[in-house]
Scaffold this active site. Sequence first.
Site, PDB file in Angstrom:
ATOM      1  N   GLY A  27      -2.888   4.737  -2.970  1.00  0.00           N
ATOM      2  CA  GLY A  27      -2.528   3.906  -4.103  1.00  0.00           C
ATOM      3  C   GLY A  27      -1.668   2.745  -3.656  1.00  0.00           C
TER       4      GLY A  27
ATOM      5  N   PRO B   6       0.843  -1.197   0.000  1.00  0.00           N
ATOM      6  CG  PRO B   6      -0.588  -1.490   1.805  1.00  0.00           C
ATOM      7  CD  PRO B   6       0.707  -1.965   1.254  1.00  0.00           C
ATOM      8  CE  LYS B   7       2.616   7.409  -3.552  1.00  0.00           C
ATOM      9  NZ  LYS B   7       2.236   8.489  -2.621  1.00  0.00           N
ATOM     10  CB  VAL B   8       1.394   4.233   4.117  1.00  0.00           C
ATOM     11  CG1 VAL B   8       0.870   4.869   5.398  1.00  0.00           C
ATOM     12  CG2 VAL B   8       1.258   2.709   4.184  1.00  0.00           C
TER      13      VAL B   8
END
EC number: 6.5.1.2
Length: 561
Positions: free
Chosen positions: A279, A124-126
């Site tokens: 994203g 996950p794009k944290v």
Amino acid sequence: MGVWKSMVWGVLLWHSQSGAICPVWPSARTIEEIARLQQQLADWNDIYWKQGVSAVDDSVYDQLSAKLVQWQRCVGQDVSSTPVSPPLNGTTTHPVAHTGVRKLADRQAVAQWMRGHSEFWVQPKVDGVAVTLVYQNGKLTRAISRGNGLQGEDWTQKIRQISSIPQTTRGALANAVLQGEIFLQLKGHIQQRMGGMNARSKVAGMLMRQKNTSALNSLGIFIWAWPDGPANMTERLSQLAKAGFSLTQKYSQMVKNASEVERARRSWLTSALPFVTDGVVIRMAKEPSSQYWRPGQGDWLAAWKYPPVAQVAQVSAIQFSVGKSGKISVIASLVPVMLDDKRVKRVNIGSVKRWEAWDIAPGDQILVSLAGQGIPRLDEVVWRSRERSKPVPPGNHFNSLTCFYASATCQEQFISRLVWLGSRAALGLDGMGEASWRALHQTHRFEHIFSWLALTPAEIANTPGFAKGKSELIWRQFNLARRQPFSRWVMAMDIPLTQAALQASGDRSWEQLLMRTDQHWRQLPATGERRAGRVSDWRDNPRIKALSRWLAAQHIPGFGT
């Protein structure tokens, strides 16, 4: 609902240059608008990084920053000065540079980027604030904000107060440099439903404020890079988990192709997570030695972001529409944007009073989202153009008893009445939308809202844009309408009663309706004294009486003698 075409103002033309949508403004205005937007972004940026306060939503800031770069490219300006990153005032050097991550637009771009390689991991794009953690001899010795990727602020004292970040490590991690994202810890956050919640700004604010350090315990860490760590990704994740960085292992998946990336992306978008995401990041299993890491040169990783819940769109024109009741609505035409899979080209602002309160003019940037049933909704004005050229709305002389007959000033309300009478609530003329009514009226110059009854099959067929099949369908619909009951025709004439009230009245002819008193109307469902008066005014209106006589001449049921 028709659009007041003659009142459109300030339509902006656009052209494509190097893949960007460029405004066609005089060069002086273009340069001025770029300078103003650049200054606005710089001001927001300064407040954000110096005070830890967000004056604008993260997504809005990102989209306006991208638009500024787009405009600069349109006129050939240098984009290096665009304020999309924090001020370069950090003095603590990163032992390993932050590379940043390239953005991929869609599944096809992801597949192309993955081509030629076999092993990848997706995470996950944290959405938070990037940091470097330095461990020496098993202890956390330094924590550095991302800054410009080479230097950042010393955040060591603040990071030590975040209980979720391990203060000591062992084994291979006893002497290690880690890069990750400090995020706001949440419970059951579903990104698709809850959005970004301005989490990035909240994290930045907590880290930059001098007081209320207890709030730092609401922060967590997601490690996304271990420069020069174990070559085997599985081993790397295992060691991070044992050291207390368990989220990285839990939310990392091995993938082989774009389809598997897309599956993970969709899952994380719709699943409950402990953090906000925007994203996914795809990483090659093999990465270069840290000595080769440079800002903007992380070729071994890429991001595929989620589409924003709301989009910043540019207003290209302001239009007015007049409904069948005479109500004037304001519509903003937009340079098209995509929301989910919907191409949004216009949004309803509402009444003239609401439009004036919003103070929206062509050239402004507005935030648009999708409300229930996918209807575009205006959320806010995020940036206003310097030029404030606005159209003048039509006069307020329209009401529920105007424009049953066509005239130059009645164009839009007249079309709205035609659309209404063709709807299922009235005569149910299938296939007759606004465009068809406009074509018929413009070609045959209707006198009133029922003039279409006098059209011949040949006249309908000769209407521009009407194919043979469509012409025949319309002719059949018009003929079938003649058999509709009296109540349907009265609804088509816009009697100010609900269908239930009209049915309860039991009128089967115009003669019966003329005999009704206000007292009779008041006794009907959902019909009080005010509505009863409106019914009487409608019945006694000369235009309505003329239409009833015309329908009688056409032998419409209930109107003859």
